[in-house]
Design a protein around this motif. Structure first.
Motif, short mmCIF file in Angstrom:
data_model
loop_
_atom_site.label_atom_id
_atom_site.label_comp_id
_atom_site.label_asym_id
_atom_site.label_seq_id
_atom_site.Cartn_x
_atom_site.Cartn_y
_atom_site.Cartn_z
N LEU A 47 -18.76 -16.72 -42.33
CA LEU A 47 -18.79 -15.38 -43.06
C LEU A 47 -18.53 -14.41 -42.14
O LEU A 47 -17.81 -13.37 -42.31
CB LEU A 47 -19.74 -15.43 -44.12
N LEU A 48 -19.37 -14.33 -41.10
CA LEU A 48 -19.39 -13.29 -40.07
C LEU A 48 -17.94 -13.08 -39.36
O LEU A 48 -17.37 -12.07 -39.37
CB LEU A 48 -20.32 -13.46 -39.00
N ASP A 49 -17.32 -14.40 -39.26
CA ASP A 49 -15.85 -14.49 -38.56
C ASP A 49 -15.10 -13.91 -39.73
O ASP A 49 -14.10 -13.20 -39.17
CB ASP A 49 -15.66 -15.97 -38.04
N LEU A 50 -15.12 -14.29 -40.83
CA LEU A 50 -14.05 -13.80 -41.95
C LEU A 50 -14.16 -12.33 -41.89
O LEU A 50 -13.08 -11.66 -41.99
CB LEU A 50 -14.40 -14.73 -43.17
N THR A 51 -15.40 -11.97 -42.08
CA THR A 51 -15.77 -10.34 -42.22
C THR A 51 -15.10 -9.69 -41.18
O THR A 51 -14.68 -8.52 -41.35
CB THR A 51 -17.14 -10.03 -42.64
N ARG A 52 -15.40 -10.04 -40.07
CA ARG A 52 -14.86 -9.70 -38.49
C ARG A 52 -13.09 -9.40 -38.60
O ARG A 52 -12.60 -8.45 -38.45
CB ARG A 52 -15.36 -10.15 -37.25
N ASP A 53 -12.62 -10.67 -38.97
CA ASP A 53 -11.20 -10.67 -39.00
C ASP A 53 -10.73 -9.77 -39.92
O ASP A 53 -9.47 -9.05 -39.81
CB ASP A 53 -10.65 -12.10 -39.35
N LEU A 71 -16.43 -6.55 -48.81
CA LEU A 71 -15.71 -7.00 -50.20
C LEU A 71 -15.11 -8.10 -50.05
O LEU A 71 -15.55 -8.80 -51.34
CB LEU A 71 -14.60 -5.66 -50.59
N THR A 72 -14.57 -8.69 -49.05
CA THR A 72 -14.01 -10.08 -49.21
C THR A 72 -15.10 -11.16 -49.26
O THR A 72 -15.17 -12.08 -49.81
CB THR A 72 -13.22 -10.22 -47.77
N THR A 73 -16.21 -10.76 -48.21
CA THR A 73 -17.27 -11.71 -48.44
C THR A 73 -17.83 -11.78 -49.63
O THR A 73 -18.37 -12.84 -50.39
CB THR A 73 -18.40 -11.25 -47.39
N ALA A 78 -16.11 -16.60 -55.82
CA ALA A 78 -15.39 -17.77 -56.04
C ALA A 78 -16.02 -18.87 -55.96
O ALA A 78 -16.24 -19.91 -56.86
CB ALA A 78 -14.22 -17.81 -55.05
N THR A 79 -17.11 -18.89 -55.01
CA THR A 79 -18.14 -19.97 -54.88
C THR A 79 -18.96 -20.12 -56.06
O THR A 79 -19.18 -21.31 -56.40
CB THR A 79 -18.92 -19.80 -53.57
N ALA A 80 -19.41 -19.09 -56.56
CA ALA A 80 -20.45 -19.13 -57.73
C ALA A 80 -19.42 -19.66 -59.11
O ALA A 80 -20.14 -20.31 -59.73
CB ALA A 80 -20.74 -17.60 -58.12
N ARG A 81 -18.25 -19.44 -58.86
CA ARG A 81 -17.52 -19.82 -60.07
C ARG A 81 -16.87 -21.53 -59.73
O ARG A 81 -16.05 -21.86 -60.48
CB ARG A 81 -16.16 -19.07 -60.47
N GLY A 82 -17.34 -22.13 -58.63
CA GLY A 82 -17.08 -23.41 -58.63
C GLY A 82 -16.20 -23.88 -57.26
O GLY A 82 -15.81 -25.07 -56.92
N THR A 83 -15.64 -22.71 -56.69
CA THR A 83 -14.71 -22.87 -55.51
C THR A 83 -15.71 -23.41 -54.49
O THR A 83 -16.66 -22.77 -54.31
CB THR A 83 -13.97 -21.88 -55.25
N ASP A 84 -15.26 -24.32 -53.65
CA ASP A 84 -15.99 -24.94 -52.16
C ASP A 84 -15.92 -23.59 -51.43
O ASP A 84 -14.96 -23.12 -51.18
CB ASP A 84 -15.29 -26.07 -51.96
N ILE A 85 -17.09 -23.64 -50.93
CA ILE A 85 -17.39 -22.28 -49.75
C ILE A 85 -16.09 -22.36 -48.69
O ILE A 85 -15.50 -21.23 -48.54
CB ILE A 85 -18.73 -22.32 -49.47
N ASP A 86 -16.05 -23.54 -48.16
CA ASP A 86 -14.94 -23.69 -46.95
C ASP A 86 -13.69 -23.43 -47.55
O ASP A 86 -12.98 -22.94 -46.79
CB ASP A 86 -15.35 -25.02 -46.26
N ILE A 125 -13.46 -19.46 -48.04
CA ILE A 125 -13.21 -18.94 -46.54
C ILE A 125 -11.93 -19.31 -45.99
O ILE A 125 -11.05 -18.10 -45.47
CB ILE A 125 -14.44 -19.33 -45.79
N ALA A 126 -11.46 -20.48 -46.28
CA ALA A 126 -9.98 -20.75 -45.66
C ALA A 126 -9.14 -20.22 -46.29
O ALA A 126 -8.07 -19.71 -45.95
CB ALA A 126 -9.77 -22.18 -45.82
N THR A 127 -9.05 -19.90 -47.72
CA THR A 127 -7.99 -18.99 -48.54
C THR A 127 -8.01 -17.71 -48.02
O THR A 127 -7.05 -16.98 -47.77
CB THR A 127 -8.40 -18.94 -49.99
#
Length: 80
Positions: A31-37, A49-51, A57-65, A68-70
């Motif tokens: 999550l920190l890497d994504l936020t930085r990027d 906001l992205t985080t 999305a995760t709360a709605r059932g999407t896998d966290i990984d 993040i990849a999306t």
């Protein structure tokens, strides 16, 4: 307040506990890497906001990984 990895870990553990989240489910580094990027590749305010959106999305059932990849893929496409 000092900015140390230990303090970050403590904060994440405390907040996760208060929110009823198992801290082992929080991929802090990813999550920190994504936020930085996002902050550097899109615009700084888009980072947190992205985080948040990944969390929604995760709360709605999407896998966290997968979430993040999306988001990472979108950043890469925008910065290519």
């Amino acid at each position: 307040m000092a900015d140390t990895p230990e303090e970050l870990d403590t904060w994440v553990a405390e907040l996760a506990s208060e929110l009823g989240i198992d801290v082992t489910e929080v991929p802090t580094g990813a999550l920190l890497d994504l936020t930085r990027d996002v902050a550097h590749g899109v615009t700084r305010p888009a980072g947190p906001l992205t985080t948040f959106l990944v969390g929604m999305a995760t709360a709605r059932g999407t896998d966290i990984d997968a979430a993040i990849a999306t988001a990472q893929s979108l950043v890469e496409r925008r910065t290519a």
